[in-house]
Design a protein around this motif. Sequence first.
Motif, PDB file in Angstrom:
ATOM      1  N   SER A 192     -12.224   9.268  -6.822  1.00 11.13           N
ATOM      2  CA  SER A 192     -11.172  10.009  -6.420  1.00 11.13           C
ATOM      3  C   SER A 192     -11.500  11.038  -5.573  1.00 11.13           C
ATOM      4  N   TYR A 193     -12.670  12.031  -5.634  1.00  8.08           N
ATOM      5  CA  TYR A 193     -13.032  13.010  -4.948  1.00  8.08           C
ATOM      6  C   TYR A 193     -13.320  12.066  -3.418  1.00  8.08           C
ATOM      7  N   ALA A 194     -14.119  10.982  -3.384  1.00  8.56           N
ATOM      8  CA  ALA A 194     -14.361  10.373  -2.305  1.00  8.56           C
ATOM      9  C   ALA A 194     -13.140  10.064  -1.636  1.00  8.56           C
ATOM     10  N   GLU A 195     -12.284   9.370  -2.059  1.00  4.86           N
ATOM     11  CA  GLU A 195     -10.770   8.989  -1.478  1.00  4.86           C
ATOM     12  C   GLU A 195     -10.354  10.177  -0.591  1.00  4.86           C
ATOM     13  N   GLN A 196     -10.403  11.451  -1.377  1.00  7.35           N
ATOM     14  CA  GLN A 196      -9.819  12.684  -0.803  1.00  7.35           C
ATOM     15  C   GLN A 196     -10.505  13.139   0.146  1.00  7.35           C
ATOM     16  N   VAL A 240       7.065  10.321  -9.235  1.00  3.82           N
ATOM     17  CA  VAL A 240       7.131  10.765  -7.836  1.00  3.82           C
ATOM     18  C   VAL A 240       5.746  11.535  -7.677  1.00  3.82           C
ATOM     19  N   ALA A 241       5.425  12.292  -8.727  1.00  6.48           N
ATOM     20  CA  ALA A 241       3.982  12.904  -8.512  1.00  6.48           C
ATOM     21  C   ALA A 241       2.982  11.881  -8.589  1.00  6.48           C
ATOM     22  N   TYR A 242       2.794  10.828  -9.302  1.00 10.88           N
ATOM     23  CA  TYR A 242       1.843   9.845  -9.343  1.00 10.88           C
ATOM     24  C   TYR A 242       1.687   9.079  -8.077  1.00 10.88           C
ATOM     25  N   CYS A 243       2.889   8.704  -7.690  1.00 10.07           N
ATOM     26  CA  CYS A 243       2.949   8.318  -6.272  1.00 10.07           C
ATOM     27  C   CYS A 243       2.472   9.135  -5.028  1.00 10.07           C
ATOM     28  N   ASP A 244       2.551  10.401  -5.201  1.00 10.05           N
ATOM     29  CA  ASP A 244       2.166  11.166  -4.204  1.00 10.05           C
ATOM     30  C   ASP A 244       0.669  11.268  -4.190  1.00 10.05           C
ATOM     31  N   TRP A 245       0.184  11.275  -5.345  1.00 12.09           N
ATOM     32  CA  TRP A 245      -1.313  11.282  -5.650  1.00 12.09           C
ATOM     33  C   TRP A 245      -1.910  10.400  -4.859  1.00 12.09           C
ATOM     34  N   LYS A 246      -1.382   9.058  -4.955  1.00 13.25           N
ATOM     35  CA  LYS A 246      -2.000   7.950  -4.477  1.00 13.25           C
ATOM     36  C   LYS A 246      -1.479   7.642  -3.105  1.00 13.25           C
ATOM     37  N   SER A 247      -1.105   8.763  -2.688  1.00  5.41           N
ATOM     38  CA  SER A 247      -0.661   8.688  -0.820  1.00  5.41           C
ATOM     39  C   SER A 247       0.287   7.531  -0.815  1.00  5.41           C
ATOM     40  N   GLY A 248       1.220   7.481  -1.796  1.00  9.63           N
ATOM     41  CA  GLY A 248       2.505   6.548  -1.466  1.00  9.63           C
ATOM     42  C   GLY A 248       3.708   7.227  -1.942  1.00  9.63           C
ATOM     43  N   ILE A 281       4.577   1.400  -6.718  1.00  6.07           N
ATOM     44  CA  ILE A 281       4.483   2.233  -5.542  1.00  6.07           C
ATOM     45  C   ILE A 281       4.678   1.505  -4.137  1.00  6.07           C
ATOM     46  N   VAL A 282       5.238   2.037  -3.200  1.00  8.79           N
ATOM     47  CA  VAL A 282       5.166   1.669  -1.942  1.00  8.79           C
ATOM     48  C   VAL A 282       4.443   2.610  -1.015  1.00  8.79           C
ATOM     49  N   TRP A 283       3.741   1.862  -0.041  1.00 12.81           N
ATOM     50  CA  TRP A 283       2.802   2.657   1.259  1.00 12.81           C
ATOM     51  C   TRP A 283       3.480   1.936   2.382  1.00 12.81           C
ATOM     52  N   SER A 284       3.017   2.913   3.557  1.00 15.00           N
ATOM     53  CA  SER A 284       3.177   2.180   4.882  1.00 15.00           C
ATOM     54  C   SER A 284       2.437   0.877   4.860  1.00 15.00           C
ATOM     55  N   ALA A 285       2.797  -0.132   5.818  1.00 17.14           N
ATOM     56  CA  ALA A 285       2.248  -1.104   6.145  1.00 17.14           C
ATOM     57  C   ALA A 285       0.701  -1.011   6.586  1.00 17.14           C
ATOM     58  N   ASP A 286       0.347   0.243   7.212  1.00 14.56           N
ATOM     59  CA  ASP A 286      -1.163   0.360   7.642  1.00 14.56           C
ATOM     60  C   ASP A 286      -1.798   1.294   6.898  1.00 14.56           C
TER      61      ASP A 286
END
Length: 308
Positions: free
Chosen positions: A21-25, A191-199, A303-308
Amino acid sequence: VLAWMRGEGIEQALTWDQVHSYAEQIESQLVEVSHGTKAPATGRVRSRKSPLPAILGAIAGVALIGGAAAFLLRDRESPTPSAKPALPAPVIIAAAEHPTPDGGTKSLKAFRISACEVTIGEYLEFLEMLELLDADSRNIFDAKDQPADKADHEPEDWDAMLAAAQSAGTWNERPIDLFCPVVNVDWWDAVAYCDWKSGRLPTQEEWFAALREKVEKPEFLQPSDWGPVTSIGMDDKTVNGILGMAGSVSEWTRKPATNPANPLGKKRFVIIGASFLKPDDGALARDWTDDRHQRRPDLGFRIVWSAD
């Protein structure tokens, strides 16, 4: 991060999931800086004795951190005897005019959608991350309009659900493990979980576009039972490999929409897809609600993310 892995300055050494998690952030901050956007004032994860904000403040000039993050992510992906079973990868939905649930079409940009609902094990990582934060920082992923009286993101009956899942026992008289979809979450939790996952949560149009991609007759998908997402069979799987849209659990979507049965009524939030408790209409099932605090033992999200 290496110091925290050794337990320096914190009560307990980091787990591999926390290191990941730290590394991703850190990597996310590097990406933001490299694209010319301003990094947030506070780090995504911050323990009570964490120097992470200071690291992020100078991160534009510290390319080595990016290499370390990439190394940690690569190392974590290496197969080990105790590695978790892999969840299916997100599915890309191409930009196009897509059919909508109400019989029309809508032009959508390309996006990625998770192939299965968020699992109990994944949601546990989110709650563990929040516990690392100072009490006054645990709202950094909350929706802007989240009510002040909503104190946390713990699902209803979470302790019993988690204990049963960790022991591969039963909950609500049903077999359960950490790969079952998380349920008893409200809209704010999702919503909070998705935001944490950048989605983010999908709109009902995106959810339906994903359902209809290469699927002419979604009504033929058979609702699956609630169980590990990796065990859902071909009867509830789209051609693209998206699981559990006809059954498993119903799912929160992002925006309010008009109920076609009441076209002059106000827009309300949409819960889409049938569930193991309410299998009628399968993938075409929809409910409308004004209650974003609603929690049900057959209601989860993806969850949804942008295509890239």
